[in-house]
Write a protein that holds these residues in place. Structure first.
Motif, mmCIF file in Angstrom:
data_model
loop_
_atom_site.group_PDB
_atom_site.id
_atom_site.type_symbol
_atom_site.label_atom_id
_atom_site.label_comp_id
_atom_site.label_asym_id
_atom_site.label_seq_id
_atom_site.Cartn_x
_atom_site.Cartn_y
_atom_site.Cartn_z
ATOM 1 N N PRO A 51 0.802 -1.236 0.000
ATOM 2 C CA PRO A 51 0.000 0.000 0.000
ATOM 3 C C PRO A 51 0.832 1.282 0.000
ATOM 4 C CG PRO A 51 -0.874 -1.587 1.568
ATOM 5 C CD PRO A 51 0.425 -2.145 1.086
ATOM 6 N N ALA A 52 1.988 1.267 0.662
ATOM 7 C CA ALA A 52 2.782 2.492 0.764
ATOM 8 C C ALA A 52 3.235 2.990 -0.607
ATOM 9 C CB ALA A 52 4.003 2.255 1.658
ATOM 10 N N LEU A 53 3.592 2.073 -1.503
ATOM 11 C CA LEU A 53 4.053 2.493 -2.827
ATOM 12 C C LEU A 53 2.935 3.185 -3.596
ATOM 13 C CD1 LEU A 53 6.344 2.628 -4.832
ATOM 14 C CD2 LEU A 53 5.664 0.392 -5.712
ATOM 15 N N ALA A 54 1.726 2.676 -3.487
ATOM 16 C CA ALA A 54 0.583 3.303 -4.164
ATOM 17 C C ALA A 54 0.353 4.714 -3.625
ATOM 18 C CB ALA A 54 -0.664 2.438 -3.977
ATOM 19 N N ARG A 55 0.484 4.875 -2.301
ATOM 20 C CA ARG A 55 0.291 6.208 -1.698
ATOM 21 C C ARG A 55 1.373 7.183 -2.182
ATOM 22 N NH1 ARG A 55 -1.760 6.685 3.436
ATOM 23 N NH2 ARG A 55 -1.373 8.926 3.106
ATOM 24 N N ILE A 56 2.605 6.705 -2.282
ATOM 25 C CA ILE A 56 3.714 7.558 -2.732
ATOM 26 C C ILE A 56 3.495 7.995 -4.180
ATOM 27 C CG2 ILE A 56 6.187 7.560 -3.297
ATOM 28 C CD1 ILE A 56 6.528 5.693 -0.819
ATOM 29 N N ALA A 57 3.106 7.062 -5.040
ATOM 30 C CA ALA A 57 2.866 7.387 -6.449
ATOM 31 C C ALA A 57 1.696 8.359 -6.593
ATOM 32 C CB ALA A 57 2.598 6.107 -7.236
ATOM 33 N N GLU A 58 0.694 8.187 -5.759
ATOM 34 C CA GLU A 58 -0.465 9.085 -5.797
ATOM 35 C C GLU A 58 -0.063 10.498 -5.386
ATOM 36 O OE1 GLU A 58 -4.583 9.641 -3.227
ATOM 37 O OE2 GLU A 58 -3.745 7.633 -3.460
ATOM 38 N N VAL A 64 8.078 9.094 -9.897
ATOM 39 C CA VAL A 64 8.863 8.403 -8.865
ATOM 40 C C VAL A 64 8.804 6.883 -9.032
ATOM 41 C CG1 VAL A 64 8.643 10.270 -7.191
ATOM 42 C CG2 VAL A 64 6.966 8.415 -7.189
ATOM 43 N N LEU A 65 8.224 6.415 -10.141
ATOM 44 C CA LEU A 65 8.176 4.982 -10.423
ATOM 45 C C LEU A 65 9.039 4.653 -11.632
ATOM 46 C CD1 LEU A 65 4.354 4.174 -10.035
ATOM 47 C CD2 LEU A 65 6.185 3.836 -8.348
ATOM 48 N N GLN A 66 9.742 3.526 -11.563
ATOM 49 C CA GLN A 66 10.492 3.035 -12.711
ATOM 50 C C GLN A 66 9.536 2.316 -13.659
ATOM 51 O OE1 GLN A 66 13.460 0.578 -10.823
ATOM 52 N NE2 GLN A 66 14.777 2.319 -10.329
ATOM 53 N N ALA A 67 10.032 1.976 -14.848
ATOM 54 C CA ALA A 67 9.194 1.321 -15.851
ATOM 55 C C ALA A 67 8.638 -0.015 -15.364
ATOM 56 C CB ALA A 67 9.995 1.117 -17.147
ATOM 57 N N ASP A 68 9.381 -0.706 -14.482
ATOM 58 C CA ASP A 68 8.939 -2.012 -13.976
ATOM 59 C C ASP A 68 8.043 -1.902 -12.743
ATOM 60 O OD1 ASP A 68 10.756 -1.230 -12.079
ATOM 61 O OD2 ASP A 68 12.054 -3.000 -12.245
ATOM 62 N N GLY A 69 7.683 -0.674 -12.359
ATOM 63 C CA GLY A 69 6.805 -0.487 -11.214
ATOM 64 C C GLY A 69 7.518 -0.317 -9.884
ATOM 65 N N GLN A 70 8.850 -0.495 -9.880
ATOM 66 C CA GLN A 70 9.620 -0.287 -8.650
ATOM 67 C C GLN A 70 9.741 1.202 -8.351
ATOM 68 O OE1 GLN A 70 11.148 -2.640 -6.676
ATOM 69 N NE2 GLN A 70 10.799 -4.480 -7.901
ATOM 70 N N LEU A 71 9.979 1.515 -7.088
ATOM 71 C CA LEU A 71 10.200 2.897 -6.682
ATOM 72 C C LEU A 71 11.525 3.395 -7.246
ATOM 73 C CD1 LEU A 71 9.249 5.294 -4.903
ATOM 74 C CD2 LEU A 71 10.582 4.279 -3.045
ATOM 75 N N ASP A 72 11.507 4.587 -7.851
ATOM 76 C CA ASP A 72 12.728 5.240 -8.320
ATOM 77 C C ASP A 72 13.283 6.054 -7.158
ATOM 78 O OD1 ASP A 72 14.684 6.895 -9.433
ATOM 79 O OD2 ASP A 72 13.665 6.979 -11.372
ATOM 80 N N ARG A 73 14.186 5.456 -6.424
ATOM 81 C CA ARG A 73 14.666 6.074 -5.188
ATOM 82 C C ARG A 73 15.428 7.369 -5.444
ATOM 83 N NH1 ARG A 73 13.792 2.603 -1.233
ATOM 84 N NH2 ARG A 73 13.236 0.491 -1.867
#
Length: 207
Positions: A51-58, A64-73
Motif C-alpha cells: 500500500p505504501a508504494l501506491a500512496r507515494i505514487a499518488e 517516482v516509479l520506474q518502468a517495472d513499477g519499482q520505486l525510483d529512489r
C-alpha cells in the motif's frame, strides 16, 4: 521439557552517512548476532503491491516509479531533499510501517542480544525499541569524503542528507557507547569484537 529461549535485549546501532555503521553491523553478524537493518525494512514496505508504494505514487506522481513499477529512489530522494515538507510527509507515511517490520523481525531474534541498525535511529524514535545505543562516530569531513567516494551523488546532496539526519552532537547525547571509526577496517573489526564480548556480559543492555 524444552527450555525456553531467553528474549534478547536490543542494541541500537547508528551513525551519520559515511560513518561506517554498515561495516560495523556486518561484522557483528559475522560474530553471530541477529540484526535487522531499518534501511532494508524501508525497502520492504515500498515493494510493488504494498500500500505504501501506491500512496507515494499518488502523492508525488508517476515520475517516482520506474518502468517495472519499482520505486525510483533517486528521483524520490531529489524531491524530498529539495522540499523539506515533502520529506516530512513521506516520513509520516513510512516510519510507522517500518517500525512494524522492525518489531516483527526483532521478535524472531535468537542471539543473546540483537541489533537494530538505523541511520535515523534517533530522529525516527526507533531508539525507543532499544535498551542500549552504540554510535559509530566520525568527523564530518571524513563522512563527506567517504560518501563522495562511495556514492554517485554531489557534495550538495551529501550536505542535504547530513542536514536531514540528527546532528553529531544529538547522536552522541543519546549514546551509551561510541566507536570512533577514523582508522582502517581491521581496527574497526577489532573494536566491534571488543564491544561484542562486553555486550555478551550484559543483561537487558545494562551491567
Amino acid at each position: 521439557m524444552t527450555t525456553p529461549v531467553a528474549t534478547p535485549w536490543i542494541l541500537g546501532l547508528t551513525g551519520g552517512i559515511g560513518s561506517g555503521k554498515s561495516a560495523a553491523a556486518e561484522h557483528f553478524t559475522r560474530l553471530g548476532v541477529d540484526l535487522i537493518d531499518a534501511d532494508h525494512a524501508a525497502r520492504w514496505v515500498v515493494e510493488p503491491g504494498r500500500p505504501a508504494l501506491a500512496r507515494i505514487a499518488e502523492h508525488f506522481g508517476s515520475a517516482v516509479l520506474q518502468a517495472d513499477g519499482q520505486l525510483d529512489r533517486a528521483a524520490l530522494r531529489t524531491l524530498i531533499f529539495e522540499v523539506p515538507e515533502e520529506r516530512l510527509w513521506l516520513e509520516g507515511l513510512l516510519h510507522p510501517l517500518i517500525a512494524e517490520e522492525i518489531r516483527d523481525h526483532l521478535a524472531r531474534a535468537r542471539s543473546p542480544y540483537a541489533i537494530l541498525v538505523s541511520p535515523l535511529l534517533i530522529e525516527s524514535g526507533q531508539y525507543r525499541m532499544t535498551q542500549r545505543i552504540l554510535v559509530i562516530d566520525v568527523p564530518q569531513s571524513l563522512q563527506i569524503q567517504r560518501t563522495l567516494q562511495r556514492d554517485s551523488i554531489s557534495e550538495q546532496q551529501v550536505q542535504a542528507i547530513l542536514k536531514a539526519q540528527s546532528s553529531r552532537e544529538d547522536r552522541l547525547n543519546h549514546a551509551d557507547d561510541v566507536l570512533v571509526n577514523d582508522q582502517d577496517l581491521a581496527w574497526l573489526h577489532g573494536e566491534v569484537e571488543r564491544l561484542h564480548h562486553f555486550y555478551l556480559t550484559l543483561r537487558g543492555g545494562r551491567s
